[in-house]
Motif scaffolding. Structure first.
Motif, mmCIF file in Angstrom:
data_model
loop_
_atom_site.group_PDB
_atom_site.id
_atom_site.type_symbol
_atom_site.label_atom_id
_atom_site.label_comp_id
_atom_site.label_asym_id
_atom_site.label_seq_id
_atom_site.Cartn_x
_atom_site.Cartn_y
_atom_site.Cartn_z
ATOM 1 N N VAL A 1 -1.456 -8.673 -7.765
ATOM 2 C CA VAL A 1 -0.563 -7.722 -8.442
ATOM 3 C C VAL A 1 -0.512 -6.415 -7.652
ATOM 4 O O VAL A 1 0.539 -5.883 -7.344
ATOM 5 N N ASP A 2 -1.693 -5.885 -7.306
ATOM 6 C CA ASP A 2 -1.758 -4.696 -6.447
ATOM 7 C C ASP A 2 -2.429 -5.096 -5.145
ATOM 8 O O ASP A 2 -3.381 -5.872 -5.157
ATOM 9 N N THR A 3 -1.953 -4.520 -4.053
ATOM 10 C CA THR A 3 -2.621 -4.770 -2.771
ATOM 11 C C THR A 3 -4.024 -4.174 -2.833
ATOM 12 O O THR A 3 -4.201 -3.036 -3.254
ATOM 13 N N GLU A 4 -5.027 -4.957 -2.424
ATOM 14 C CA GLU A 4 -6.405 -4.451 -2.423
ATOM 15 C C GLU A 4 -6.755 -3.963 -1.021
ATOM 16 O O GLU A 4 -7.295 -4.712 -0.198
ATOM 17 N N GLU A 5 -6.425 -2.697 -0.787
ATOM 18 C CA GLU A 5 -6.594 -2.147 0.563
ATOM 19 C C GLU A 5 -8.038 -2.209 1.054
ATOM 20 O O GLU A 5 -8.297 -2.472 2.228
ATOM 21 N N LYS A 6 -8.994 -1.962 0.156
ATOM 22 C CA LYS A 6 -10.397 -1.905 0.576
ATOM 23 C C LYS A 6 -10.893 -3.263 1.080
ATOM 24 O O LYS A 6 -11.732 -3.338 1.967
#
Length: 319
Positions: free
Chosen positions: A100-105
């Motif tokens: 759903v959201d990009t998990e940048e970490k």
């Protein structure tokens, strides 16, 4: 000396292990302790042999059976252990990019720390598992200089083992200017150096940077940049200096800063278990005073806790 916490089990018998797992999974109530005893005490290549024996014996896929019988974070740990390392990286990147959201970490942790060979294998696994090109997905799901730097890392073109003292001061000067000027062009130069020079070269560059600016490169990056671009640059620097320290720092943050960021803890423990988790544990204890074992015990519970602790493989003084 780099050391993991999981080693090949002596007197290994995949058929016996497959029977144990079958019994644990097919019973009326799933025997989770058996799953933990078997899967956390075998190395990855042994687990793959167990999965093969399991398929021959029951005509079923072990990962599917684990998914059907388990839930929540415990399921994530047990299923995660069954992927070969490159497939596990690919799996984590896919979910980080396509969730759903990009998990940048997650993107930062994986791409800033893997060797050229690991990146090459992960890209192949990504293509096979998802029929997608990793670089294209990074390109479409991220943006700006953060994206450019990830794209550069995903090429897996870092020089290996090569160091040239005569260019270190020159590179340091470019980095220093990039921290002063902050133009697009300077940002490009900055990430080109950090993504493509060998770790040996970067050690010298960071030393020269300190001499020129009177400041540590991490401090300078933190002062000059922000957001995920800054986090990614810092991660590359920290990994070049000492990967176990970087992962100790990430684990500490995942355990303490956000309550307990389960995904990060699981991913780091599984992916480093046969590489340098023992070193990560040492750095964790040195830097934060408490052992990783102690902190996991404090925040996790039940079979999930037992599984994490088994991978972490604590010493008696860690209790």
């Amino acid at each position: 000396q780099i050391r993991g916490t999981i080693f090949p089990a002596p007197n290994f018998n995949p058929i016996m292990d497959a029977q144990l797992l079958g019994g644990a999974l097919q019973g009326i109530s799933c025997e989770k302790d058996v799953l933990i005893d078997v899967l956390t005490q075998r190395c990855n290549s042994q687990r793959l042999m167990i999965a093969e024996a399991y398929r021959d014996m029951y005509g079923r896929d072990l990962i599917t059976d684990l998914k059907e019988n388990l839930s929540h974070h415990f399921k994530e740990v047990m299923v995660g252990l069954m992927y070969p390392p490159a497939s596990y990286d690919a799996h984590e990147l896919w979910h980080a990019l396509k969730g759903v959201d990009t998990e940048e970490k997650c993107l930062i942790d994986i791409l800033a720390s893997r060797s050229n060979m690991e990146i090459f294998q992960m890209k192949e696994a990504y293509l096979m598992q998802y029929n997608n090109d990793l670089q294209q997905d990074i390109d479409s799901e991220t943006s700006g200089h953060f994206r450019d730097t990830l794209m550069n890392l995903a090429q897996g073109t870092r020089m290996e083992g090569y160091a040239d003292p005569s260019t270190a001061a020159q590179d340091a000067m470019i980095l220093w200017e990039a921290c002063q000027q902050k133009t697009g062009e300077h940002k490009n130069m900055l990430q080109m150096i950090l993504c493509n020079k060998s770790y040996q070269q970067l050690w010298m560059v960071f030393q020269e940077f300190q001499n020129i600016s009177g400041q540590d490169i991490v401090e300078a990056i933190n002062e000059c940049y922000d957001g995920y671009f800054q986090e990614l640059l810092v991660a590359i620097v920290l990994c070049a200096r000492d990967k176990p320290s970087y992962f100790a720092y990430r684990l500490y943050n995942a355990i303490h800063d956000f309550g307990f960021h389960n995904k990060t803890v699981i991913r780091i423990l599984i992916s480093r278990s046969e590489i340098d988790l023992m070193n990560i544990r040492q750095r964790y204890k040195e830097r934060y005073g408490k052992s990783l074992f102690h902190d996991i015990k404090h925040f996790a519970s039940g079979h999930y806790e037992s599984a994490l602790l088994a991978i972490c493989a604590g010493d008696t003084e860690d209790y």
